[in-house]
Design an enzyme around this catalytic site. Structure first.
Site, PDB file in Angstrom:
ATOM      1  N   SER A 199     -53.748 -23.663   9.233  1.00  0.00           N
ATOM      2  CA  SER A 199     -53.221 -24.671   9.592  1.00  0.00           C
ATOM      3  C   SER A 199     -51.644 -24.966   9.163  1.00  0.00           C
ATOM      4  O   SER A 199     -51.730 -24.268   8.323  1.00  0.00           O
ATOM      5  CB  SER A 199     -53.788 -26.013   9.005  1.00  0.00           C
ATOM      6  OG  SER A 199     -54.797 -26.593   9.381  1.00  0.00           O
ATOM      7  N   ILE A 219     -53.235 -21.683   5.047  1.00  0.00           N
ATOM      8  CA  ILE A 219     -52.447 -22.622   5.487  1.00  0.00           C
ATOM      9  C   ILE A 219     -51.002 -22.753   5.465  1.00  0.00           C
ATOM     10  O   ILE A 219     -50.762 -22.093   4.057  1.00  0.00           O
ATOM     11  CB  ILE A 219     -53.012 -23.848   4.741  1.00  0.00           C
ATOM     12  CG1 ILE A 219     -51.734 -25.395   5.855  1.00  0.00           C
ATOM     13  CG2 ILE A 219     -53.005 -24.375   2.971  1.00  0.00           C
ATOM     14  CD1 ILE A 219     -52.783 -26.929   5.019  1.00  0.00           C
ATOM     15  N   CYS A 220     -49.974 -23.783   5.999  1.00  0.00           N
ATOM     16  CA  CYS A 220     -48.919 -23.303   5.756  1.00  0.00           C
ATOM     17  C   CYS A 220     -48.202 -21.953   6.058  1.00  0.00           C
ATOM     18  O   CYS A 220     -47.946 -20.489   6.533  1.00  0.00           O
ATOM     19  CB  CYS A 220     -48.299 -23.769   4.531  1.00  0.00           C
ATOM     20  SG  CYS A 220     -46.599 -25.257   4.561  1.00  0.00           S
ATOM     21  N   HIS A 221     -47.546 -21.532   4.531  1.00  0.00           N
ATOM     22  CA  HIS A 221     -46.991 -19.662   4.636  1.00  0.00           C
ATOM     23  C   HIS A 221     -48.256 -18.758   4.076  1.00  0.00           C
ATOM     24  O   HIS A 221     -48.111 -18.111   4.039  1.00  0.00           O
ATOM     25  CB  HIS A 221     -45.814 -20.339   3.516  1.00  0.00           C
ATOM     26  CG  HIS A 221     -45.083 -21.021   4.231  1.00  0.00           C
ATOM     27  ND1 HIS A 221     -44.289 -22.125   4.093  1.00  0.00           N
ATOM     28  CD2 HIS A 221     -43.693 -20.000   4.164  1.00  0.00           C
ATOM     29  CE1 HIS A 221     -43.704 -22.033   4.018  1.00  0.00           C
ATOM     30  NE2 HIS A 221     -42.570 -21.175   4.175  1.00  0.00           N
TER      31      HIS A 221
END
Length: 188
Positions: A161, A112-114
């Site tokens: 995500s 997720i994210c980074h």
């Protein structure tokens, strides 16, 4: 969905100092509630620093170090984001190899994210549909991924995500993929 759909499954969480706290705690809680065994893997012993965006969060006790584990020991992998966390992990050869081995074994991975920065370094996004924090889209595209701006994307066992707002969908899809198990087509 059965509350105990991950009974007998063992899921690794790979993180180090600077991870986005909620991106570890929410999936951890959801996966534990689905009855999986979970372990926090890091590059050092002791505790690692969670972050609430740019503010220090809580400290989390590491279960095992990266040099003492193998992807063979786990049924799936979760990679929380944060800025410093994936940037540090992708510079650690053992972490990159650990991540890559999940793909070689066809095991589900949720990032997720980074966190997809670590996937780029492991060279496992070529030809895959993924999402991430928007600033990573160029890195992912340059690594051969098909980047999209969607809440949650799943491509042959790889769940991605964009940010903490996507955690409900991310957790649900990760649990579904961990319950399904090995994806023959995922092999890197």
């Amino acid at each position: 969905m059965s509350q105990k759909q991950l009974t007998g499954k063992k899921i690794a969480f790979l993180a180090t100092d600077g991870f986005e706290q909620v991106e570890l705690t929410k999936p951890w809680e959801a996966i534990k509630n689905a009855d999986a065994d979970v372990e926090l893997i890091s590059i050092k012993t002791g505790a690692i620093q969670g972050m609430n965006h740019f503010d220090k969060g809580d400290m989390f006790t590491v279960d095992k170090t990266i040099d003492s584990v193998s992807a063979e020991d786990y049924d799936g992998l979760v990679l929380p984001g944060g800025l410093a966390n994936p940037d540090t992990l992708r510079r650690n050869e053992s972490c990159v190899d650990f991540v890559r081995d999940f793909f070689k074994q066809g095991k589900p991975v949720a990032a997720i994210c980074h966190a997809p920065w670590t996937l780029v370094e492991a060279d496992v996004v070529q030809g895959r549909k993924v999402t991430s924090w928007p600033s990573l889209q160029t890195d992912l595209k340059n690594a051969g991924a098909n980047w999209v701006d969607e809440e949650c994307v799943c491509d042959q066992g790889l769940v991605t995500s964009r940010n903490p707002d996507d955690l409900p969908a991310f957790c649900q899809k990760a649990i579904e993929e961990f319950a399904e198990g090995v994806h023959a087509e995922q092999h890197a």
